[in-house]
Design an enzyme around this catalytic site. Structure first.
Site, PDB file in Angstrom:
ATOM      1  N   ASN A 290      24.393 -62.026  54.179  1.00 26.73           N
ATOM      2  CA  ASN A 290      25.110 -60.799  53.849  1.00 26.73           C
ATOM      3  C   ASN A 290      25.452 -60.829  52.369  1.00 26.73           C
ATOM      4  O   ASN A 290      25.857 -61.863  51.839  1.00 26.73           O
ATOM      5  CB  ASN A 290      26.394 -60.686  54.676  1.00 26.73           C
ATOM      6  CG  ASN A 290      27.295 -59.558  54.203  1.00 26.73           C
ATOM      7  OD1 ASN A 290      28.278 -59.781  53.499  1.00 26.73           O
ATOM      8  ND2 ASN A 290      26.955 -58.335  54.568  1.00 26.73           N
TER       9      ASN A 290
ATOM     10  N   ASP B  97      42.879 -49.490  41.984  1.00 28.34           N
ATOM     11  CA  ASP B  97      41.761 -49.184  42.872  1.00 28.34           C
ATOM     12  C   ASP B  97      41.142 -47.836  42.516  1.00 28.34           C
ATOM     13  O   ASP B  97      41.424 -47.253  41.469  1.00 28.34           O
ATOM     14  CB  ASP B  97      42.217 -49.219  44.327  1.00 28.34           C
ATOM     15  CG  ASP B  97      41.181 -49.836  45.247  1.00 28.34           C
ATOM     16  OD1 ASP B  97      39.987 -49.506  45.089  1.00 28.34           O
ATOM     17  OD2 ASP B  97      41.539 -50.640  46.114  1.00 28.34           O
TER      18      ASP B  97
ATOM     19  N   GLU C 226      21.113 -57.420  52.881  1.00 28.82           N
ATOM     20  CA  GLU C 226      21.185 -56.448  51.783  1.00 28.82           C
ATOM     21  C   GLU C 226      20.176 -56.746  50.677  1.00 28.82           C
ATOM     22  O   GLU C 226      19.753 -55.836  49.954  1.00 28.82           O
ATOM     23  CB  GLU C 226      22.596 -56.405  51.200  1.00 28.82           C
ATOM     24  CG  GLU C 226      23.597 -55.638  52.031  1.00 28.82           C
ATOM     25  CD  GLU C 226      24.144 -56.430  53.221  1.00 28.82           C
ATOM     26  OE1 GLU C 226      24.849 -55.852  54.054  1.00 28.82           O
ATOM     27  OE2 GLU C 226      23.843 -57.644  53.309  1.00 28.82           O
TER      28      GLU C 226
END
Length: 431
Positions: free
Chosen positions: A135, A241, A195
């Site tokens: 991953n 963020d 991925e």
């Protein structure tokens, strides 16, 4: 990444820059093309680069398509990932064991007040111990001290792997790779898929990997850290963020770096939190999934864009060919279902570019009446990144804006009139 940079116009800065505030401040001056910092203060052998994903046009070129075809390109690659078979000698070499990380790699302080040092470009690669599938996913890393980082581990695939591993999870932390690899790592891919196979398809089979203590990483990566996500917890944050507001602090896993690998003349990859690249990496991988869900409801959908002004997460635009009056509302509801974090969907006609905020606002101004064309959905679950929500109840309101031409009106009355020949003129011929 270097191959991509060689093909792109860029802003190159040759004066020394301080990674504390100055480097990120310079990085956001022009986010539309790569910014290369040839000299970073206190790091004579390290350069830095930002904004390789700074615009949809850049991203399209990284994927070999026009900007308007990004959704199709990403979606088709997700349907048909290509396993990486090519291996190569790594471009990086071992430079330190149990390193004091900030002695080797610049770790910016992006924002004042809390002054946390963060890696925001860190791709974490791990192998599932049960399936053997790797991953790759983005996780921000706060520098604590020496060889210790504190990692924001969201409850997704890597968290699941970590929760099923006793005694800490061995990982590779990779920074400075081709934009297609970064987009693949930012994609919510099926757990049985790697991925890097998605990245390889996006690169038409040109991705080569090298093994670092049993973990396959891109062979041309600029910086690789072989590390362990431990069972220890420490305070992580606050972090700016996507909403460009301060996120809260949390107790998160401590990561210890055992070995540091770097290219002889490495680029430190810089992504400024809350800015355009961060938004693109969050939003663009979601667009193919939203598109498919909308397509199941309204087959004439043409494009989906999560808008930078909406943090590439909270607001989106759906472009479609309207065949009946109910299409925009159905498309809007499907889009909200496809991306539950979204709270506003604007639906536009085929002649309006969904990636052009001025064009979308023009359509809203000239084709929409608020009392007829806005649908509000109350008490819905939204994104934790939205600071305006009701935190006590965990709910917010969502809305759909139908900015398409009314079905009972002549479309010619709503067409934008353009200056004849304006798009074909080359001003250089008149200078």
């Amino acid at each position: 990444m270097r191959d991509f940079l060689r093909e792109e116009a860029q802003t190159t800065l040759t004066e020394p820059v301080d990674p504390r505030f100055e480097l990120p401040a310079l990085a956001v001056q022009d986010e539309s093309q790569p910014t290369v910092f040839e000299r970073v203060e206190a790091y004579p052998d390290v350069r830095a680069v930002a904004n390789t994903l700074g615009s949809r046009e850049l991203i399209g070129r990284a994927l070999g398509v026009e900007a308007e075809d990004i959704v199709d390109r990403m979606g088709s690659a997700m349907d048909d990932p290509l396993a990486v078979e090519e291996t190569a000698d790594p471009a990086f070499e071992h430079v330190a064991s149990e390193p004091t990380i900030d002695e080797y790699v610049p770790i910016p302080i992006f924002y004042d007040e809390h002054e946390r040092q963060y890696f925001a470009s860190s791709v974490v690669i791990a192998e599932d111990p049960e399936t053997g599938v790797q991953n790759a996913s983005f996780h921000r890393m706060m520098f604590e001290s020496d060889n210790r980082l504190v990692m924001r581990l969201v409850e997704r695939h890597l968290h699941d792997i970590y929760s099923r591993t006793e005694g800490g999870l061995d990982v590779a932390i990779v920074m400075g790779v081709h934009p297609a690899v970064e987009l693949a790592a930012a994609t919510s891919f099926a757990p049985e898929q790697n991925e890097l196979a998605l990245a390889n398809r996006l690169l038409d089979g040109d991705l080569a990997t090298a093994a670092v203590d049993g973990i396959e990483v891109p062979a041309d990566a600029e910086i690789v850290m072989r590390a362990t996500i431990t069972d220890e917890r420490a305070e992580e944050g606050p972090f700016v963020d996507l909403s460009r507001t301060w996120d809260r602090t949390r107790q998160q896993p401590v990561v210890t770096v055992e070995n540091l690998y770097m290219r002889p003349d490495p680029y430190a990859r810089i992504i400024v939190p809350g800015r355009t690249e961060h938004a693109h990496l969050m939003g663009i991988p979601q667009e193919p999934r939203i598109y498919r869900i909308v397509e199941n409801t309204v087959p004439t959908v043409e494009n989906v864009v999560l808008t930078p002004g909406g943090c590439s997460w909270l607001h989106g635009v759906v472009q479609l060919e309207k065949r009946s009056e109910g299409d925009p509302k159905n498309a809007g509801m499907a889009a909200l279902a496809g991306h539950p974090s979204m709270k506003k969907v604007t639906v536009v006609d085929s002649d309006v570019d969904p990636a052009d905020s001025d064009a979308v606002e023009w359509a809203t101004a000239t084709r929409m009446q608020p009392d007829e064309d806005i649908t509000v959905i109350e008490n819905a679950k939204g994104s934790s990144l939205d600071p305006s929500q009701d935190y006590d109840r965990g709910t917010l309101a969502k809305w759909i804006v139908d900015a398409t031409v009314p079905g009972d009106r002549d479309r010619d009355d709503f067409a934008e009139v353009t200056v004849p020949g304006a798009e074909e003129i080359d001003l250089a011929e008149y200078q």
